[in-house]
Design a protein around this motif. Structure first.
Motif, short mmCIF file in Angstrom:
data_model
loop_
_atom_site.label_atom_id
_atom_site.label_comp_id
_atom_site.label_asym_id
_atom_site.label_seq_id
_atom_site.Cartn_x
_atom_site.Cartn_y
_atom_site.Cartn_z
N ALA A 177 0.98 -1.96 0.37
CA ALA A 177 0.13 -0.04 0.17
C ALA A 177 0.78 1.37 0.01
O ALA A 177 1.68 1.95 0.89
N ASP A 178 1.39 1.46 -1.17
CA ASP A 178 2.17 3.03 -1.49
C ASP A 178 1.46 2.92 -3.03
O ASP A 178 0.88 2.42 -3.76
N MET A 179 1.97 4.45 -3.49
CA MET A 179 1.48 5.14 -4.46
C MET A 179 1.93 5.18 -5.67
O MET A 179 3.80 5.42 -5.32
N GLU A 180 2.25 5.76 -6.75
CA GLU A 180 2.71 6.31 -7.46
C GLU A 180 2.42 7.55 -7.56
O GLU A 180 2.55 7.73 -8.82
N PHE A 181 2.20 8.67 -7.37
CA PHE A 181 2.21 9.46 -7.08
C PHE A 181 2.92 10.63 -6.63
O PHE A 181 3.37 10.19 -4.96
N LYS A 182 3.32 11.39 -6.76
CA LYS A 182 4.60 12.52 -5.70
C LYS A 182 3.58 13.55 -4.79
O LYS A 182 2.62 13.47 -4.66
#
Length: 397
Positions: A40-45
């Motif tokens: 649960a982490d993301m491809e967003f800055k």
């Protein structure tokens, strides 16, 4: 912020950046050539204000010992009050390098070896690890699954507490992986049972900012107007909301003075580290300036969920997908089409996906998968389309 603007400004490639999610696939799954749809982490800055705040610290060039400034307390307390109706006091707050670390601390601080600790299964797997790794006795009360909608078996929960003399309950709200945002009635009944049997409640609320529709997160400490606050320990962070997990900063809230002293005594014996300078800086900036960014993220997650649910159920009407009330994690039951023992083979070898498997969250959830929606729509489309392409056209016999 609208979805399109959010994606244009913040979507980013993470391969080749020492990303656990993308660059450790060979080590974690034995295959580097998979689409990462797991952790649960993301491809967003992060929001621009977070990046700028960190840059200011970097430009200053000194990374020595630091402390928690008043401005940090103000930013966090304001965020909790405005978004969740929780009036936190700074003297209640403590800090850790992450929610999982805090869970281990709580188990050590508030129980003894062989004491029983209860969880609601299926649940985020470090909960069980924190109990087993510390030589405590793990007690699981299974959530009731009614065609993908999960509810609490209150009778079993209470029976398990009584039969095993449970001392501590590790609660997940909103619940990961089944995406439930517990109602006021559910929360009141659950915490009442703990109160009745003198069970301490550790409430992991790291997904508290990610709720959808009419579903509203209620901090455990303010359930029933704070009736149970003196036996609740809350842990949360900006990390899931703003994709800051690598900065190792989490908040612990303990209203009960005796519990705070007990916790402090334990932590002083195992942790003599000051807070993370950049983690504090980033989290404060996120709490102060991240609301618009968060709305954009929520639009992306909901759009991804709609695509996944519509496409998968159109192709396979007997697939069971749990409604997403909270978190950015979609819980999917493949058992109508794939034998539980063959899910890994299907997902990884055939569909070419790296994903969280149901049995990681509880032994009775084999045959399920958890799909991370906190990513670019193109990744969700690739994952969903691959499942559809390879899923059998009829139910297994």
């Amino acid at each position: 912020m609208k979805k399109e603007e959010f994606l244009e400004r913040y979507a980013i490639e993470r391969k080749g950046t020492n990303s656990l999610k993308w660059d450790k696939l060979e080590e974690r799954f034995g295959d580097a050539d998979l689409l990462a749809a797991w952790v649960a982490d993301m491809e967003f800055k992060a929001p621009e204000q977070v990046v700028e705040a960190i840059k200011e610290k970097v430009d200053h060039g000194v990374f020595g010992y630091t402390y928690v400034p008043d401005s940090y307390y103000e930013a966090f307390i304001d965020w909790e009050r405005k978004r969740h109706g929780y009036e936190v006091k700074s003297e209640w707050m403590r800090f850790s390098t992450g929610v999982v670390t805090a869970l281990y601390w709580f188990v050590h601080a508030f129980t003894k070896p062989q004491d029983a600790v209860i969880i609601l299964s299926p649940v985020y797997y470090p909960f069980a690890n924190a109990v087993r790794d510390t030589d405590r006795t793990l007690i699981s009360s299974e959530l009731i699954n009614t065609n993908g909608v999960y509810t609490i078996d209150f009778e079993d929960f209470e029976k398990q507490i009584i039969d095993n003399e449970v001392k501590l309950f590790i609660h997940c709200t909103p619940h990961n992986p089944v995406g439930r945002v517990w109602t006021a009635e559910e929360a009141e009944r659950l915490l009442s049972i703990c109160d009745k049997h003198d069970v301490l409640i550790v409430s992991d609320e790291i997904h508290h900012d990610m709720t959808f529709g009419d579903h509203t997160h209620i901090p455990s400490a303010i359930v029933s107007e704070g009736k149970f606050s003196q036996r609740v320990v809350t842990v949360t962070a900006a990390s899931k909301t703003f994709n800051l997990a690598g900065l190792l900063t989490s908040q612990i809230i303990i209203e009960n003075e005796a519990l705070r002293k007990r916790f402090d005594k334990f932590v002083n014996s195992v942790n003599q580290t000051e807070v993370n300078l950049l983690g504090m800086t980033a989290s404060e900036a996120a709490f102060r300036h991240g609301a618009d960014w968060l709305e954009g993220l929520r639009e992306v997650v909901k759009s991804n969920e709609r695509y996944a649910v519509e496409q998968l159920t159109a192709h396979a009407k007997d697939l069971v997908i749990t409604p997403l009330e909270g978190t950015y994690l979609l819980w999917i039951d493949l058992r109508a089409y794939i034998e539980p023992d063959k899910v890994k083979e299907f997902i990884q070898d055939t569909c070419r996906l790296a994903i969280d498997y149901g049995e990681w969250f509880g032994e009775k959830s084999k045959g399920f998968i958890r799909l991370n929606l906190g990513t670019e729509p193109r990744h969700i489309k690739q994952a969903v389309d691959s499942i559809i392409e390879h899923l059998p056209t009829s139910k297994k016999i």
